[in-house]
Write an enzyme that holds these catalytic residues in place. Structure first.
Site, PDB file in Angstrom:
ATOM      1  N   VAL A  40     -39.993  -3.039   6.832  1.00  0.00           N
ATOM      2  CA  VAL A  40     -41.168  -3.749   7.315  1.00  0.00           C
ATOM      3  C   VAL A  40     -41.211  -4.558   8.539  1.00  0.00           C
ATOM      4  O   VAL A  40     -40.207  -4.761   9.104  1.00  0.00           O
ATOM      5  CB  VAL A  40     -41.174  -5.145   6.260  1.00  0.00           C
TER       6      VAL A  40
ATOM      7  N   SER B  43     -33.888  -6.627   0.600  1.00  0.00           N
ATOM      8  CA  SER B  43     -33.365  -6.572   2.011  1.00  0.00           C
ATOM      9  C   SER B  43     -34.361  -6.822   2.890  1.00  0.00           C
ATOM     10  O   SER B  43     -35.397  -6.288   2.824  1.00  0.00           O
ATOM     11  CB  SER B  43     -32.793  -5.212   2.115  1.00  0.00           C
TER      12      SER B  43
ATOM     13  N   PHE C 163     -34.439  -6.255   6.138  1.00  0.00           N
ATOM     14  CA  PHE C 163     -35.123  -5.190   6.998  1.00  0.00           C
ATOM     15  C   PHE C 163     -35.459  -3.825   6.084  1.00  0.00           C
ATOM     16  O   PHE C 163     -35.791  -2.927   6.806  1.00  0.00           O
ATOM     17  CB  PHE C 163     -33.902  -4.744   8.071  1.00  0.00           C
ATOM     18  N   GLU C 164     -35.680  -4.061   4.962  1.00  0.00           N
ATOM     19  CA  GLU C 164     -36.354  -2.985   4.380  1.00  0.00           C
ATOM     20  C   GLU C 164     -37.680  -3.163   3.836  1.00  0.00           C
ATOM     21  O   GLU C 164     -38.604  -3.198   4.436  1.00  0.00           O
ATOM     22  CB  GLU C 164     -35.219  -2.355   3.131  1.00  0.00           C
ATOM     23  N   MET C 165     -37.744  -3.831   2.446  1.00  0.00           N
ATOM     24  CA  MET C 165     -39.102  -4.158   2.174  1.00  0.00           C
ATOM     25  C   MET C 165     -39.237  -5.626   1.793  1.00  0.00           C
ATOM     26  O   MET C 165     -40.386  -6.334   1.703  1.00  0.00           O
ATOM     27  CB  MET C 165     -39.108  -3.579   0.485  1.00  0.00           C
TER      28      MET C 165
END
Lengths: 695, 304
Positions: free
Chosen positions: B73, B113, B115-117
């Site tokens: 994201v 996470s 830096f993921e979702m």
């Protein structure tokens, strides 16, 4: 509350039964649950143990085999974890708390073990990696040495190096498979420090040393880890838990056994209680039956004599087509009771009952009942016996028997009433009562005219006539002449009462009894005295008036009489005719009255002498002037010698004591002559003159 | 000498059976899997509504990511190369360092996470509960009015379970239905004799143990390794062995995506974990062998 008391036993057994049944059900489900659960736990623990052993086996396999599929270890670990979770799902912390905690410890141990396994896998692969490397590189080293030999350039040190490397690799393989670090050759300083002239060998050595470093660094840790993994601490723990649960279970089973014995005991107890209750009920039933029979007997039997009772009589009498009944009654039984007491009276009744029964059984086919206090009934078929003969049989038999009542010899006379017409009991009773009236007949058969019911009607009628006559002054004095037998001259008149009934003049005699019973007697007497006085006071005629003992005893009446008859004229003309009867019990009083009358110049005659209770001794005491001989005797002097003798005796007795005699009921000349022959002084009767209203 | 040969020969006998074909079919709940597919492809589950699971597990890229590290994201860069979802169900753990026990647990990793979702459980639940289609589908399948994060993870995991690639050439060879070319055969023998098989074995040809990257020659870039979880020094540079199935489709390679090509990856493995430099003919042979692991790709059409 009442209900509880009534069914107490049943309720109590019921409650106990419910408790026991509930206990059995609860016990059953509890033990089943317990045993199932504990068995499942034990089985699962065994399965878990097998799984862990499989894991150990796979680990060892992966140690031995160079090529190994790690999936198998992973699968074993997963199975073990699943098994552990399955066991924890049993939630047996309540059932076996200690073991549950132990099992949690075991779980922690397996966590650690799994971690070790993962690390072991890493080390194992690393070692295998190097072993495979050693394999191919050793081959290459062999080729290099072979090349040197072929080129005759073999450096002996190179060969030693080759051998040392070889030994090391071999020892590593041996050690690994034996899981024994001792077997590995640790001293590789020669290899490490060796520098060959052959650059190929040096290159080999460098790579070999890198791998060897890895191996030597990893290997001890690997062996330690492997030993840790396959040590049986966790397995033993599991085994301990399993065994402990098994022991507890066995102990519990023992308790279950005891408890089931207890339950069986209670079941048996309840069965026994029910049996006892049933037996008791049966007993009660039998008792009840007996009591009922007794009651039935009591209903049918007389309590005192054991004879059949009146109720039974009422039943039995309906069963016979032509029944007849004798009622036996003890004469003057009341007197016996008064004298000897009712206890002895009862004894007499008992003995008599036995005696009557004996006679009945010996002679006839009849049933004997006690129908009243001293009334015994004998019921039989009318056509079989002559009732009169039967009655005589009983009477004779009983009267000649002496009953011994506590040293007293008792002889009794009985009266018997016979009934052959229904209603038997009532009719026999009427006959019996009739015997009591007529002293001369002690056995009477019922005939309708004996029936008091008719008499009662008649009595009521008579009473009404008498009562009205008294009210209306319809009582009239009639005068019957009394003649002197010596010269047939009328010397006196007896004043007789007549009553007017429907314009007819009747004798007062049938009304006398009613008058006595109803206290009209004194009124009647007074009315007669007054009317006689009024009629005769101015006539020079002697006359006699009747007085009963009851009249004399009636003080008020006598006072009224003497108030009327107080002049000397009249007193001189009057004779009182006193009717002797059994009611005389105060002789002194009578004597006194006669003396008073005598002093007033009143003559005294004793009426109806020779019937009933005539007592010569009394006559002498009473200072009387005349004896009037009873008409029933006079009537019979011509045909009955006994009567003649009595009249003669009375006449002689009177003469000897200066008392004049008067004969009543003289109805013919023969009698008249006989009286003269006997020497009677005076006489009266139809032969001389009927009672007349006027003189 | 002889002893060693005998031992090694003996062990080699068992080598073939160490790789098992994956099953042609796997049991899963079709409806749940279909729902899982919707969720897997739905970017609304991320903070900026732009990233779905599929953003980094692209079917066209072997259900992995061509990029060295994935982009999450708001363009945030991830730390490691995203591994393939294909056959992930056969892995004993999930993630490079194996921190998730299973697929379901794994789902929360990328979701949370940042830096993921970058969604926490509540946010995910809130989002999904406002979407009518999901309300309907969850009601039907999970008989619930409120969709929990656990149900979402369950559905996604069910979908991922369905993503298997049966009947690759090597599986067919194991089943006796196909023959390997001489080159592939050579690669197979090298794969065993170099000891690759000591780590890459089992049904997933890997994914069943933790091993060290740079066993012989130490590796520098050890990010997101086991040590980050266990803090055991021995676990430095230790990762879950990745599957070699569909390896030809999932470039770049290694946790850091440092190898662009398969050849490079083979070469690097020889260097770091064996200490040797593989010859190019050996690399070619091994590569040919590894390519036989590419199986039948899952057809999402079956959910329509």
């Amino acid at each position: 509350m009442n209900f509880y008391k009534k069914y107490r036993n049943i309720i109590e057994i019921g409650i106990l039964g419910f408790i026991v049944i509930f206990s059995i059900l609860y016990f059953n489900s509890y033990t089943q649950n317990y045993l199932l659960k504990s068995e499942k736990i034990i089985t699962s623990l065994e399965k878990l143990r097998a799984t862990e052993l499989r894991l150990n086996y796979e680990i060892l396999k992966s140690n031995v085999f160079l090529y190994y599929d790690n999936d198998k270890i992973i699968r074993a670990i997963k199975s073990m974890e699943e098994d552990i979770n399955d066991i924890l799902r049993f939630e047996f912390n309540n059932l076996f708390p200690k073991d549950y905690n132990e099992f949690l410890t075991y779980k922690q141990m397996t966590y650690k073990k799994v971690k070790y396994v993962y690390t072991f896998q890493t080390y194992n692969s690393a070692l295998k990696n190097s072993i495979i490397f050693f394999n191919s590189e050793l081959n290459r080293l062999g080729n290099i040495i072979f090349e040197e030999i072929r080129n005759n350039k073999l450096n002996i040190n190179d060969y030693i190096f080759y051998q040392k490397v070889n030994s090391f690799v071999t020892s590593l393989l041996l050690s690994k498979n034996a899981i024994d670090t001792d077997l590995i050759i640790n001293n590789i300083s020669f290899i490490k420090n060796y520098t060959s002239e052959n650059p190929k060998i040096n290159r080999f050595k460098n790579l070999f040393m890198i791998h060897t470093d890895v191996v030597l660094k990893t290997y001890p840790k690997y062996i330690k880890l492997l030993k840790k993994i396959i040590d049986e601490k966790a397995l033993n723990k599991l085994k301990q838990i399993k065994n402990h649960i098994f022991i507890i279970e066995q102990k519990k089973i023992k308790y279950f056994k005891y408890f089931s014995y207890l339950l069986i005991f209670f079941v048996i107890l309840i069965v026994l209680l029910i049996a006892v209750l049933l037996i008791k009920r049966e007993k009660d039933k039998i008792k009840l039956k007996k009591t009922l029979n007794k009651l039935k007997n009591i209903i049918n039997l007389d309590y005192l004599t054991g004879l059949l009772n009146r109720m039974k009589f009422n039943k039995d009498v309906k069963k016979i087509d032509n029944p007849a009944l004798l009622i036996l009654n003890i004469d003057r039984f009341k007197n016996f009771n008064d004298i000897y007491g009712s206890k002895n009276g009862d004894l007499l009744l008992k003995k008599l009952a036995q005696h009557i029964t004996k006679i009945a059984h010996e002679h006839i086919n009849a049933k004997v009942y006690r129908l009243g206090s001293d009334d015994f009934g004998i019921l039989y078929e009318k056509n079989l016996y002559d009732s009169m003969k039967l009655a005589f049989l009983f009477k004779q038999n009983i009267e000649k028997t002496v009953f011994k009542i506590k040293n007293i010899n008792v002889e009794i006379s009985i009266s018997i009433g016979i009934a052959e017409i229904k209603p038997l009991l009532e009719n026999a009773d009427i006959a019996l009562k009739a015997t009591k009236k007529d002293r001369r007949r002690s056995i009477l058969k019922y005939t309708p005219h004996l029936d008091i019911r008719n008499k009662i009607k008649e009595n009521i009628k008579k009473y009404n006539v008498l009562f009205n006559a008294l009210k209306k002054n319809d009582i009239y004095p009639y005068f019957q002449p009394i003649i002197r037998l010596k010269d047939n001259k009328i010397i006196k008149y007896e004043v007789l009462a007549r009553i007017k009934n429907d314009d007819k003049i009747e004798s007062i005699v049938p009304y006398l009894e009613i008058a006595k019973e109803n206290k009209l007697y004194s009124e009647l007497t007074l009315m007669m005295f007054n009317k006689a006085y009024d009629y005769l006071k101015d006539k020079d005629i002697k006359f006699s008036l009747n007085l009963s003992i009851e009249d004399i005893m009636d003080y008020d009446l006598m006072k009224k009489v003497f108030n009327k008859y107080k002049e000397d004229d009249i007193l001189k003309k009057v004779t009182f005719e006193i009717l002797e009867s059994e009611a005389i019990d105060d002789y002194e009083y009578i004597k006194n009255f006669i003396n008073i009358a005598k002093r007033k110049n009143i003559k005294i005659a004793l009426d109806d002498f020779g019937s009933g209770y005539s007592n010569f001794a009394h006559i002498l005491n009473l200072n009387i002037d005349f004896i009037k001989i009873d008409g029933s005797l006079i009537k019979k002097i011509l045909c009955d010698n006994k009567s003649y003798q009595i009249v003669k005796m009375i006449t002689d007795f009177a003469k000897r004591n200066g008392i004049k005699t008067v004969a009543e009921f003289v109805e013919d000349e023969k009698t008249h002559n006989k009286l003269i022959e006997i020497g009677v002084d005076y006489a009266q009767g139809y032969y001389y003159g009927m009672p007349q209203p006027y003189i | 000498m002889k002893k060693i040969f005998i031992l090694i020969f003996f062990n080699l006998l068992f080598a073939d059976s160490m790789i098992k074909p994956i099953p042609e079919k796997i049991k899963y709940d079709r409806q749940k899997a279909k729902l899982g597919m919707y969720l897997f492809t739905d970017p609304r589950l991320s903070k900026d509504k732009k990233i779905s699971c599929m953003s980094c597990h692209k079917p066209s890229e072997g259900w992995a990511d061509k990029r060295k590290v994935s982009i999450g994201v708001f363009g945030r860069k991830g730390r490691v190369n995203s591994p393939t979802v294909l056959n992930a169900v056969f892995n004993f753990r999930q993630f490079w360092n194996g921190r998730a026990q299973d697929l379901k647990e794994q789902v929360f990793g990328p979701l949370h996470s940042n830096f993921e979702m970058d969604m926490d459980k509540k946010e995910v639940e809130k989002t999904v509960n406002t979407i009518g289609v999901y309300k309907k589908l969850f009601k039907k399948i999970y008989h619930t009015d409120y969709i929990t994060a656990d149900m979402i993870a369950d559905a996604i995991a069910e979908f991922e379970k369905s993503l298997i690639t049966p009947d690759c050439k090597f599986d067919l060879y194991l089943k006796g239905k196909a023959k390997l070319t001489p080159l592939e055969m050579k690669g197979k023998i090298l794969f065993k004799s170099y000891g690759c098989i000591t780590c890459h074995n089992g049904v997933n040809i890997g994914g069943n143990s933790f091993q060290k990257m740079g066993l012989i020659i130490s590796y520098k870039n050890c990010i997101d390794d086991r040590y980050e979880i266990t803090h055991n020094p021995a676990d430095r540079c230790v990762y879950k062995v990745p599957t070699l199935r569909n390896i030809a489709l999932t470039a770049p390679y290694f946790h850091d995506g440092s190898a662009e090509t398969l050849k490079e990856a083979i070469k690097k493995m020889g260097y770091y974990n064996l200490g040797i430099e593989l010859k190019s003919d050996e690399i070619n042979a091994i590569e040919a062998f590894l390519k036989t692991f590419t199986g039948k790709q899952p057809d999402l059409g079956k959910f329509r």
